[in-house]
Design a protein around this motif. Structure first.
Motif, PDB file in Angstrom:
ATOM      1  N   LEU A  41       0.835  -1.097  -0.231  1.00  0.00           N
ATOM      2  CA  LEU A  41      -0.099   0.076   0.106  1.00  0.00           C
ATOM      3  C   LEU A  41       0.677   1.243  -0.057  1.00  0.00           C
ATOM      4  O   LEU A  41       0.500   2.198  -0.588  1.00  0.00           O
ATOM      5  CB  LEU A  41      -0.908   0.117   1.409  1.00  0.00           C
ATOM      6  CG  LEU A  41      -1.988  -1.025   1.060  1.00  0.00           C
ATOM      7  CD1 LEU A  41      -2.861  -1.139   2.565  1.00  0.00           C
ATOM      8  CD2 LEU A  41      -2.902  -0.748   0.074  1.00  0.00           C
ATOM      9  N   ALA A  42       2.199   1.305   0.541  1.00  0.00           N
ATOM     10  CA  ALA A  42       2.894   2.408   0.519  1.00  0.00           C
ATOM     11  C   ALA A  42       3.501   2.622  -0.884  1.00  0.00           C
ATOM     12  O   ALA A  42       3.530   3.828  -1.189  1.00  0.00           O
ATOM     13  CB  ALA A  42       4.099   2.088   1.786  1.00  0.00           C
ATOM     14  N   GLU A  48      -3.885   8.776   0.349  1.00  0.00           N
ATOM     15  CA  GLU A  48      -4.078   8.954   1.618  1.00  0.00           C
ATOM     16  C   GLU A  48      -3.507   7.936   2.648  1.00  0.00           C
ATOM     17  O   GLU A  48      -3.389   8.157   3.788  1.00  0.00           O
ATOM     18  CB  GLU A  48      -5.383   9.030   1.912  1.00  0.00           C
ATOM     19  CG  GLU A  48      -6.290  10.004   1.295  1.00  0.00           C
ATOM     20  CD  GLU A  48      -6.704   9.667  -0.086  1.00  0.00           C
ATOM     21  OE1 GLU A  48      -6.286   8.448  -0.614  1.00  0.00           O
ATOM     22  OE2 GLU A  48      -7.564  10.163  -0.681  1.00  0.00           O
ATOM     23  N   LEU A  49      -3.000   6.693   2.064  1.00  0.00           N
ATOM     24  CA  LEU A  49      -2.503   5.605   2.961  1.00  0.00           C
ATOM     25  C   LEU A  49      -1.233   5.530   3.124  1.00  0.00           C
ATOM     26  O   LEU A  49      -0.483   4.846   3.988  1.00  0.00           O
ATOM     27  CB  LEU A  49      -3.214   4.383   2.662  1.00  0.00           C
ATOM     28  CG  LEU A  49      -4.721   4.255   2.704  1.00  0.00           C
ATOM     29  CD1 LEU A  49      -5.177   2.803   2.487  1.00  0.00           C
ATOM     30  CD2 LEU A  49      -5.343   4.685   4.102  1.00  0.00           C
ATOM     31  N   ARG A  50      -0.506   6.231   2.237  1.00  0.00           N
ATOM     32  CA  ARG A  50       0.919   5.810   1.848  1.00  0.00           C
ATOM     33  C   ARG A  50       1.810   5.869   3.072  1.00  0.00           C
ATOM     34  O   ARG A  50       2.688   5.212   3.519  1.00  0.00           O
ATOM     35  CB  ARG A  50       1.329   6.467   0.629  1.00  0.00           C
ATOM     36  CG  ARG A  50       0.762   5.938  -0.543  1.00  0.00           C
ATOM     37  CD  ARG A  50       1.407   6.389  -1.610  1.00  0.00           C
ATOM     38  NE  ARG A  50       0.706   5.759  -2.747  1.00  0.00           N
ATOM     39  CZ  ARG A  50       1.035   5.723  -4.164  1.00  0.00           C
ATOM     40  NH1 ARG A  50       2.038   6.583  -4.531  1.00  0.00           N
ATOM     41  NH2 ARG A  50       0.334   5.346  -5.288  1.00  0.00           N
ATOM     42  N   GLY A  51       1.600   7.011   3.893  1.00  0.00           N
ATOM     43  CA  GLY A  51       2.551   7.437   5.080  1.00  0.00           C
ATOM     44  C   GLY A  51       2.262   6.221   6.117  1.00  0.00           C
ATOM     45  O   GLY A  51       3.235   5.730   6.753  1.00  0.00           O
ATOM     46  N   GLU A  52       0.867   6.012   6.523  1.00  0.00           N
ATOM     47  CA  GLU A  52       0.702   5.266   7.568  1.00  0.00           C
ATOM     48  C   GLU A  52       1.107   3.894   7.329  1.00  0.00           C
ATOM     49  O   GLU A  52       1.403   2.875   7.763  1.00  0.00           O
ATOM     50  CB  GLU A  52      -0.927   5.248   7.771  1.00  0.00           C
ATOM     51  CG  GLU A  52      -1.243   4.580   9.131  1.00  0.00           C
ATOM     52  CD  GLU A  52      -1.014   5.520  10.530  1.00  0.00           C
ATOM     53  OE1 GLU A  52      -0.705   4.818  11.212  1.00  0.00           O
ATOM     54  OE2 GLU A  52      -1.015   6.493  10.307  1.00  0.00           O
ATOM     55  N   ALA A  53       0.784   3.508   5.768  1.00  0.00           N
ATOM     56  CA  ALA A  53       1.204   2.299   5.104  1.00  0.00           C
ATOM     57  C   ALA A  53       2.784   1.791   5.484  1.00  0.00           C
ATOM     58  O   ALA A  53       3.221   0.899   5.651  1.00  0.00           O
ATOM     59  CB  ALA A  53       0.680   2.187   3.897  1.00  0.00           C
ATOM     60  N   ARG A 134      -9.351   4.668   9.089  1.00  0.00           N
ATOM     61  CA  ARG A 134      -9.977   6.074   9.344  1.00  0.00           C
ATOM     62  C   ARG A 134      -9.737   7.065   8.409  1.00  0.00           C
ATOM     63  O   ARG A 134     -10.730   7.732   8.149  1.00  0.00           O
ATOM     64  CB  ARG A 134      -9.408   6.508  10.810  1.00  0.00           C
ATOM     65  CG  ARG A 134      -9.970   6.037  12.015  1.00  0.00           C
ATOM     66  CD  ARG A 134      -9.693   6.961  13.257  1.00  0.00           C
ATOM     67  NE  ARG A 134      -8.262   7.018  13.439  1.00  0.00           N
ATOM     68  CZ  ARG A 134      -7.888   6.050  14.405  1.00  0.00           C
ATOM     69  NH1 ARG A 134      -8.386   4.751  14.696  1.00  0.00           N
ATOM     70  NH2 ARG A 134      -6.396   5.797  14.131  1.00  0.00           N
ATOM     71  N   ARG A 135      -8.809   6.939   7.838  1.00  0.00           N
ATOM     72  CA  ARG A 135      -8.192   7.879   6.804  1.00  0.00           C
ATOM     73  C   ARG A 135      -9.067   7.473   5.481  1.00  0.00           C
ATOM     74  O   ARG A 135      -9.596   8.463   4.690  1.00  0.00           O
ATOM     75  CB  ARG A 135      -6.874   7.458   6.283  1.00  0.00           C
ATOM     76  CG  ARG A 135      -5.788   8.356   7.019  1.00  0.00           C
ATOM     77  CD  ARG A 135      -4.439   8.012   6.768  1.00  0.00           C
ATOM     78  NE  ARG A 135      -3.480   8.802   7.900  1.00  0.00           N
ATOM     79  CZ  ARG A 135      -3.024  10.010   8.019  1.00  0.00           C
ATOM     80  NH1 ARG A 135      -3.684  10.775   7.191  1.00  0.00           N
ATOM     81  NH2 ARG A 135      -2.292  10.293   8.844  1.00  0.00           N
ATOM     82  N   ARG A 139     -11.801   9.732   3.569  1.00  0.00           N
ATOM     83  CA  ARG A 139     -11.777  10.166   2.372  1.00  0.00           C
ATOM     84  C   ARG A 139     -13.103   9.723   1.556  1.00  0.00           C
ATOM     85  O   ARG A 139     -13.631  10.511   0.515  1.00  0.00           O
ATOM     86  CB  ARG A 139     -10.675   9.351   1.558  1.00  0.00           C
ATOM     87  CG  ARG A 139     -10.499   9.411  -0.144  1.00  0.00           C
ATOM     88  CD  ARG A 139      -9.637   8.270  -0.648  1.00  0.00           C
ATOM     89  NE  ARG A 139     -10.429   7.196  -0.529  1.00  0.00           N
ATOM     90  CZ  ARG A 139     -10.152   6.086  -1.130  1.00  0.00           C
ATOM     91  NH1 ARG A 139      -8.731   6.189  -1.615  1.00  0.00           N
ATOM     92  NH2 ARG A 139     -10.784   5.013  -1.068  1.00  0.00           N
ATOM     93  N   ASP A 140     -13.582   8.638   1.714  1.00  0.00           N
ATOM     94  CA  ASP A 140     -15.044   8.179   1.090  1.00  0.00           C
ATOM     95  C   ASP A 140     -16.029   8.993   1.610  1.00  0.00           C
ATOM     96  O   ASP A 140     -16.875   9.169   0.983  1.00  0.00           O
ATOM     97  CB  ASP A 140     -15.122   6.820   1.425  1.00  0.00           C
ATOM     98  CG  ASP A 140     -14.061   5.725   0.764  1.00  0.00           C
ATOM     99  OD1 ASP A 140     -13.298   6.314  -0.294  1.00  0.00           O
ATOM    100  OD2 ASP A 140     -13.774   4.622   1.230  1.00  0.00           O
ATOM    101  N   GLY A 141     -16.075   9.550   3.030  1.00  0.00           N
ATOM    102  CA  GLY A 141     -17.167  10.235   3.354  1.00  0.00           C
ATOM    103  C   GLY A 141     -17.200  11.704   2.918  1.00  0.00           C
ATOM    104  O   GLY A 141     -18.266  12.207   2.644  1.00  0.00           O
ATOM    105  N   GLU A 142     -15.869  11.943   2.284  1.00  0.00           N
ATOM    106  CA  GLU A 142     -16.065  13.556   1.726  1.00  0.00           C
ATOM    107  C   GLU A 142     -16.479  13.406   0.446  1.00  0.00           C
ATOM    108  O   GLU A 142     -17.197  14.006  -0.246  1.00  0.00           O
ATOM    109  CB  GLU A 142     -14.638  13.678   1.528  1.00  0.00           C
ATOM    110  CG  GLU A 142     -14.031  14.387   2.959  1.00  0.00           C
ATOM    111  CD  GLU A 142     -12.683  14.797   3.055  1.00  0.00           C
ATOM    112  OE1 GLU A 142     -11.905  14.820   1.962  1.00  0.00           O
ATOM    113  OE2 GLU A 142     -12.095  15.253   4.121  1.00  0.00           O
ATOM    114  N   ARG A 143     -16.243  12.125  -0.469  1.00  0.00           N
ATOM    115  CA  ARG A 143     -16.777  11.930  -1.804  1.00  0.00           C
ATOM    116  C   ARG A 143     -18.215  11.802  -1.789  1.00  0.00           C
ATOM    117  O   ARG A 143     -18.808  12.088  -2.595  1.00  0.00           O
ATOM    118  CB  ARG A 143     -15.996  10.737  -2.329  1.00  0.00           C
ATOM    119  CG  ARG A 143     -14.403  10.912  -2.592  1.00  0.00           C
ATOM    120  CD  ARG A 143     -13.984   9.778  -3.364  1.00  0.00           C
ATOM    121  NE  ARG A 143     -12.419  10.047  -3.485  1.00  0.00           N
ATOM    122  CZ  ARG A 143     -11.654   9.091  -3.898  1.00  0.00           C
ATOM    123  NH1 ARG A 143     -12.263   7.730  -3.890  1.00  0.00           N
ATOM    124  NH2 ARG A 143     -10.476   9.030  -4.264  1.00  0.00           N
TER     125      ARG A 143
END
Length: 162
Positions: A41-42, A48-53, A134-135, A139-143
């Motif tokens: 995933l990184a 949106e996930l790359r840092g946490e991944a 959560r991220r 993201r999906d909530g905003e869309r």
């Protein structure tokens, strides 16, 4: 092999573990899978996930593998990040519960500390997985958020154009 399929194999192997050592070994298999999914995933996941991944890919240290290596080496894709992370979170939770059971039941100090180390790794990975979920939800909530009728055609941040 797709991530969710590998996770399902891990859950099945954990459920079929017959000894305390088998449970510990499956815990490290799950940790290796979490790291591999994090690495994937990184590199290829949603921005949106790359840092946490990246953090997930570095979470915990597992023992040296034998000639077979970890199951995680068979990962080829993460087709559905949400589904894979949800399933991975469930697997890590099951691993934690199984390890607590082993740690509480053993009189062997070495095995106890192996369990504690594996519990810490699974807990850290679980935290990362929850953060990524959560991220994705944000993201999906905003869309999916409908337009704000109070703002109408005036645009965001501007009042009505009277």
């Amino acid at each position: 092999m797709e991530a969710e399929r590998l996770i399902a194999l891990g859950r099945q192997a954990l459920a079929e573990s017959g000894t305390a050592q088998d449970i510990v070994a499956e815990a490290w298999q799950a940790q290796a899978l979490a790291q591999t999914i994090g690495s994937h995933l990184a590199l290829c996941g949603p921005m949106e996930l790359r840092g946490e991944a990246r953090g997930l890919s570095e979470a915990g240290e597992y023992p040296t593998w034998g000639s077979g290596g970890p199951r995680a080496g068979r990962l080829t894709e993460v087709a559905d990040p949400w589904g894979a992370l949800t399933a991975l979170g469930e697997l890590l939770g099951e691993v934690g519960i199984a390890l607590v059971g082993v740690a509480c039941a053993t009189d062997e100090e070495g095995l106890y500390w192996q369990c504690i180390e594996a519990i810490d790794a699974a807990d850290e990975s679980s935290d990362r997985v929850r953060g990524m979920l959560r991220r994705l939800a944000v993201r999906d909530g905003e869309r999916a958020r409908p337009p704000d009728p109070a703002r109408g055609r005036a645009g965001p941040g501007r009042g009505p154009s009277w």
